[in-house]
Design a protein around this motif. Structure first.
Motif, mmCIF file in Angstrom:
data_model
loop_
_atom_site.group_PDB
_atom_site.id
_atom_site.type_symbol
_atom_site.label_atom_id
_atom_site.label_comp_id
_atom_site.label_asym_id
_atom_site.label_seq_id
_atom_site.Cartn_x
_atom_site.Cartn_y
_atom_site.Cartn_z
ATOM 1 N N GLU A 63 0.662 -1.016 -0.209
ATOM 2 C CA GLU A 63 -0.033 0.165 0.528
ATOM 3 C C GLU A 63 0.650 1.304 -0.155
ATOM 4 O OE1 GLU A 63 -3.747 0.146 -0.036
ATOM 5 O OE2 GLU A 63 -3.435 -2.026 -0.498
ATOM 6 N N GLN A 64 0.651 2.213 -0.330
ATOM 7 C CA GLN A 64 1.042 2.883 -0.710
ATOM 8 C C GLN A 64 1.932 3.741 0.733
ATOM 9 O OE1 GLN A 64 -1.160 6.607 -2.697
ATOM 10 N NE2 GLN A 64 0.666 5.847 -4.483
ATOM 11 N N THR A 65 0.789 4.139 1.678
ATOM 12 C CA THR A 65 1.393 4.127 3.592
ATOM 13 C C THR A 65 2.772 2.773 3.341
ATOM 14 O OG1 THR A 65 -0.387 2.979 4.288
ATOM 15 C CG2 THR A 65 -0.611 5.208 4.331
ATOM 16 N N LEU A 88 5.720 6.549 -8.266
ATOM 17 C CA LEU A 88 6.129 5.750 -7.277
ATOM 18 C C LEU A 88 4.742 5.485 -7.810
ATOM 19 C CD1 LEU A 88 6.602 7.853 -4.556
ATOM 20 C CD2 LEU A 88 4.407 6.975 -3.195
ATOM 21 N N PRO A 89 5.522 3.571 -7.613
ATOM 22 C CA PRO A 89 4.962 2.896 -8.549
ATOM 23 C C PRO A 89 3.280 2.298 -9.339
ATOM 24 C CG PRO A 89 5.800 1.276 -6.231
ATOM 25 C CD PRO A 89 6.116 3.181 -6.249
ATOM 26 N N ASP A 109 12.899 -1.524 -6.727
ATOM 27 C CA ASP A 109 11.876 -2.477 -6.384
ATOM 28 C C ASP A 109 10.979 -2.203 -5.207
ATOM 29 O OD1 ASP A 109 11.668 -5.217 -5.933
ATOM 30 O OD2 ASP A 109 11.179 -4.430 -4.012
ATOM 31 N N PRO A 110 10.056 -2.270 -5.515
ATOM 32 C CA PRO A 110 8.956 -1.444 -4.111
ATOM 33 C C PRO A 110 9.064 -1.307 -3.177
ATOM 34 C CG PRO A 110 7.775 -2.796 -5.851
ATOM 35 C CD PRO A 110 9.077 -3.294 -6.603
ATOM 36 N N VAL A 111 9.645 -2.832 -2.982
ATOM 37 C CA VAL A 111 10.396 -3.535 -1.731
ATOM 38 C C VAL A 111 10.358 -3.614 -0.621
ATOM 39 C CG1 VAL A 111 9.765 -5.734 0.108
ATOM 40 C CG2 VAL A 111 7.920 -5.525 -2.196
ATOM 41 N N LEU A 248 5.733 11.064 5.584
ATOM 42 C CA LEU A 248 4.968 12.156 4.830
ATOM 43 C C LEU A 248 4.004 11.611 4.128
ATOM 44 C CD1 LEU A 248 8.806 13.678 3.672
ATOM 45 C CD2 LEU A 248 6.770 14.478 4.943
ATOM 46 N N LEU A 249 4.551 10.227 4.055
ATOM 47 C CA LEU A 249 3.329 9.361 3.473
ATOM 48 C C LEU A 249 2.279 9.550 4.015
ATOM 49 C CD1 LEU A 249 5.690 6.685 0.726
ATOM 50 C CD2 LEU A 249 4.416 8.600 -0.131
#
Length: 368
Positions: A63-65, A88-89, A109-111, A248-249
């Motif tokens: 999730e974005q957060t 962002l992805p 990588d997003p993780v 911030l997110l």
């Protein structure tokens, strides 16, 4: 009446306009055709990128957060510190996409934020085509020249329609294509396609022209409708602390729970608010035109702009790029724009063949 001074002036004007139309088409028309062919390819940039770099799709995205730790990891590296922005992805790519100051694209990588790929701006085919389509490979100078070329394209459209127009009663019959002789063949095809495709070409070239003068166009539309200028990021006081990306997110998501965070402007400079681009429901631009301003040290939201609540002038300005890039309209509009991107080349070729056939005819008549 054909011998009147007014008729003579009209003939002279028509001849001058035909000459200008011809030589603009045979000179700047070449450049316009190559730019629009590149644009036709870029309409399919995302699927082409996914096809050539499958490592950028199909990854698990939190999730974005929950992207904060990976983002923090990316921006702490020497590679991350060279970025001027990061997306962002999303939008079909399940990876962070960072844009370096030299134009290179970096993917993470997003993780855990580890590097996945680097696309060099001067070697990647799609990036070279993008630079050609937007800047003629020449930075700000190229963009200025491109604006002139686009304006010339609009002039050729308008002048071609004016030169063709035979009156309402004869308009349809004058669109009939011919096979022989060559001079009539190329003239009729050039005229028929130019007139029938006029609305499509007007949209493609017209919206492209506004991209070259986007600042002036946006300001002009806002002023025309008497709207306030866009909000600017406020100044902040730096307390010397670290930038906490997870916080911030979280703060951005809380301030715009119905929106998707798409891009973050970098680097974070002392005394400057952090700017995030967000896409709210109903926005056409894939990255959104809404913004959030945050204090990067306290994660306090300081304001921003909701693009869905702007006046008609600003909304019209925001709609031009999505229309030009087929971000709206679905597959049918994308296919029409792809056809429109190839039409200037068709007009250039048929116009050249008509000009050559016309030059050859006097020589053949003299030889006969």
């Amino acid at each position: 009446m054909s011998g009147t001074p007014q008729a003579h002036q009209r003939r002279r004007f028509r001849h001058a306009l035909k000459t200008l139309h011809l030589w603009l088409g045979l000179s700047l028309g070449v450049l316009l055709s190559l730019v629009m062919l590149a644009g036709g390819v870029l309409l399919f940039e995302r699927p082409l990128l996914a096809m050539t770099h499958p490592e950028l799709i199909g990854r698990t995205v939190p999730e974005q957060t929950g992207l904060g730790p990976a983002l923090e990891q990316i921006l702490a590296t020497s590679e991350g510190k060279q970025l001027r922005g990061i997306a962002l992805p999303g939008d079909g790519l399940t990876a962070f996409e960072g844009v370096a100051k030299n134009g290179d694209r970096h993917y993470f990588d997003p993780v855990d934020g580890h590097p996945l790929l680097v696309r060099a701006a001067n070697r990647d085919v799609l990036l070279v085509l993008l630079d050609w389509h937007t800047h003629l490979l020449s930075g700000d100078t190229g963009e200025t020249v491109l604006g002139i070329v686009a304006c010339a394209g609009l002039f050729m459209l308008a002048s071609g329609l004016w030169l063709y127009w035979p009156g309402r009663r004869r308009a349809v019959t004058h669109l009939k294509p011919h096979a022989h002789p060559p001079i009539l063949r190329w003239a009729s095809w050039h005229r028929m396609v130019g007139v029938l495709a006029f609305p499509l070409l007007l949209v493609t070239i017209g919206t492209g022209t506004t991209m070259a003068y986007r600042g002036a166009v946006r300001t002009g539309l806002i002023q025309a409708f008497g709207e306030p200028q866009p909000a600017r990021p406020p100044k902040v006081t730096s307390d010397g602390g670290d930038v906490r990306w997870p916080d911030l997110l979280e703060a951005a998501h809380a301030a715009a729970a119905d929106a998707i965070i798409t891009r973050i402007s970098l680097p974070v400079r002392p005394g400057a608010a952090l700017v995030m681009r967000v896409r709210r429901p109903g926005e056409w631009n894939p990255s959104g035109r809404s913004t959030l301003f945050l204090n990067p040290y306290t994660a306090q939201v300081l304001g921003g702009e909701d693009a869905t609540r702007l006046g008609p002038g600003a909304r019209l300005a925001n709609a031009l790029f999505p229309i030009h890039s087929a971000a709206v309209g679905g597959g049918i509009w994308r296919a029409l724009l792809a056809i429109g991107a190839a039409l200037p080349t068709f007009m250039l070729v048929t116009g050249f063949l008509f000009w050559r056939a016309r030059r050859r005819r006097p020589a053949m008549e003299r030889a006969g």
